[in-house]
Design an enzyme around this catalytic site. Structure first.
Site, PDB file in Angstrom:
ATOM      1  N   CYS A  81     -13.063  42.981   0.080  1.00 24.50           N
ATOM      2  CA  CYS A  81     -14.380  43.230  -0.525  1.00 24.50           C
ATOM      3  C   CYS A  81     -15.448  42.543   0.318  1.00 24.50           C
ATOM      4  O   CYS A  81     -15.945  41.476  -0.038  1.00 24.50           O
ATOM      5  CB  CYS A  81     -14.420  42.712  -1.958  1.00 24.50           C
ATOM      6  SG  CYS A  81     -13.283  43.504  -3.075  1.00 24.50           S
ATOM      7  N   CYS A 158      -6.817  40.626  -8.002  1.00 27.33           N
ATOM      8  CA  CYS A 158      -7.813  41.356  -7.215  1.00 27.33           C
ATOM      9  C   CYS A 158      -8.767  42.045  -8.180  1.00 27.33           C
ATOM     10  O   CYS A 158      -8.343  42.815  -9.048  1.00 27.33           O
ATOM     11  CB  CYS A 158      -7.134  42.372  -6.306  1.00 27.33           C
ATOM     12  SG  CYS A 158      -8.327  43.383  -5.380  1.00 27.33           S
ATOM     13  N   CYS A 406     -14.490  59.891   4.621  1.00 28.39           N
ATOM     14  CA  CYS A 406     -14.616  58.476   4.270  1.00 28.39           C
ATOM     15  C   CYS A 406     -15.052  57.646   5.471  1.00 28.39           C
ATOM     16  O   CYS A 406     -14.987  56.414   5.425  1.00 28.39           O
ATOM     17  CB  CYS A 406     -13.301  57.942   3.697  1.00 28.39           C
ATOM     18  SG  CYS A 406     -11.918  58.021   4.858  1.00 28.39           S
TER      19      CYS A 406
END
Length: 450
Positions: A81, A158, A406
């Protein structure tokens, strides 16, 4: 030019699409991870290249208004992240800019930016988790790899994974440690468990845990199943994947269902899907539904023949089939093709068919057979499309091409090839499929120049 360990003042101007902040001093670009646009810093130089440097934060003098407290203890080491230190609004702003910058810088395309589609949730949104396993002094453990390394950072919870995924990975760790079994060591080629892969449904209660191992569990197989079922009663299936291959491929080799069903059923936009572990499925289904509706809007498939390349389990194909005259899907993974066919049958959709072939083979076959789709939809992997496949596809002369990607860099690159074949980019819109990470989805529309 700077030297290693120099400490310099730096103002961060923007965030790169790898998640690092960038600032300039004396005409030299300096990249600093875990920074925000507007940060005023003292930075220690850690690596010097000819025209740019890498640094780390020595001191935050004046924090950016985009900064927020980090809520994950593994954030600084894990690297998954990479945008957890900024507000979600700032993240959306940066991701929209990444898509526009890639289109301009790589493709030479300039257009009015469309608003990015935000995700309805940015915690616990992932429906798929892949946990690599390691062996330490105190036993087996799991986590995620540090950025640009093969160092496995232990992670117990997570914040973007589902709770069932964390529970299943932890259960397998405890089973190994209680039985004295070991995680697989790639260098020594010994040990057993390589990964735990968990896929859960969003609109049904299904969840399947896949234990990826170098071999079977032998006489302990039933004990493993019972241990997992006690620890994770939410599971609807447990699968063993015997993966003896070298390299980083997570799922490969033979699959054996140890208990329950070896697949999940989920629904998206009123369509029920059955998904094998190997089948591609977007990891953020509520956001995927928004993406697919946007792709259908761009495709305008009403009464037309549509070719869906890289179709996976038929998720976009069946959305398109609601309005199209006919949809033909192509996918290289046999299990996904069978899933797609079964999904069409299950939903009573008779105008969608599927073939097993990679993009280049499928395009050449359709061209030889004289198939002329009015619309083509492509959703390739991160590396993008092969140039030959693009040119063969253009040889079918579809009126419209919808490209879902993506990776802003590869979609911008591939659109330049479409452009050289007579297709004009009409619009490209960012979709935040992967909140708090440095990944962003893009959907673009191209039309054949008359």
């Amino acid at each position: 030019m700077f030297k290693k360990n120099d400490i310099i003042p730096l103002t961060i101007e923007s965030i790169t699409n790898e998640g690092s902040g960038i600032g300039h001093t004396d005409g030299i670009a300096v990249f600093v991870p875990m920074t925000a646009a507007g940060d005023e810093l003292r930075v220690r130089i850690v690596k010097v290249q000819k025209s740019y440097c890498y640094g780390i934060i020595e001191e935050v003098i004046t924090p950016s208004p985009d900064r927020v407290p980090v809520d994950c203890p593994s954030y600084k080491r894990c690297g998954g992240c990479s945008l957890r230190h900024i507000t979600y609004e700032a993240e959306l702003r940066e991701k929209q800019r990444w898509v526009q910058d890639a289109m301009r810088r790589i493709g030479g395309f300039t257009m009015e930016p469309l608003p990015i589609l935000p995700s309805p949730s940015h915690t616990c949104y992932r429906n798929k988790a892949q946990f690599p396993f390691g062996q330490g002094d105190t036993g087996s453990y799991t986590g995620f790899f540090a950025p640009r390394s093969h160092e496995l950072v232990p992670v117990e919870r997570c914040l973007i994974q589902s709770e069932i995924a964390d529970k299943a990975a932890d259960a397998v760790v405890r089973f190994l440690n209680e039985t004295g079994m070991r995680a697989y060591d790639e260098k020594m080629r010994r040990g057993l468990v390589r990964h735990v892969y968990v896929r859960r449904a969003v609109n049904t209660s299904d969840a399947v845990a896949v234990i990826v191992a170098s071999g079977g569990f032998g006489a302990r197989t039933q004990a493993l199943v019972e241990f997992l079922r006690r620890a994770c009663p939410e599971l609807s299936g447990i699968v063993l994947n015997v993966n003896k291959s070298d390299g980083n491929t997570v799922l490969a080799g033979d699959f054996h269902t140890l208990w329950g069903r070896g697949f999940i059923r989920d629904s998206l936009g009123g369509i029920v899907y059955e998904l094998a572990p190997q089948a591609f499925y977007q990891i953020n289904p509520p956001q995927a539904e928004k993406l697919y509706r946007k792709a259908v809007e761009y495709a305008a498939p009403e009464g037309k023949t549509v070719l869906d390349m890289y179709c996976g389990a038929g998720t976009i194909s069946l959305f398109l089939a609601k309005a199209a005259k006919q949809v033909i899907g192509a996918e290289i993974i046999p299990e996904a093709v069978e899933n797609a066919r079964e999904n069409a049958r299950r939903n009573g959709i008779e105008n969608a068919g599927f073939i097993c072939a990679d993009a280049s083979e499928a395009a050449e076959k359709f061209l030889r057979d004289g198939v002329r789709p009015e619309v083509v939809v492509v959703d390739p992997p991160r590396k993008g499309m092969d140039e030959a496949a693009v040119r063969t596809l253009c040889g079918m002369a579809p009126d419209r091409v919808v490209y879902v990607s993506c990776n802003p860099a590869t979609i911008a690159r591939d659109i330049t090839v479409f452009n050289s074949c007579g297709y004009e980019l009409k619009c490209a819109e960012a979709v935040d499929m992967f909140p708090r990470t440095s990944h962003v989805e893009t959907v673009a529309l191209m039309e054949k120049v008359k």
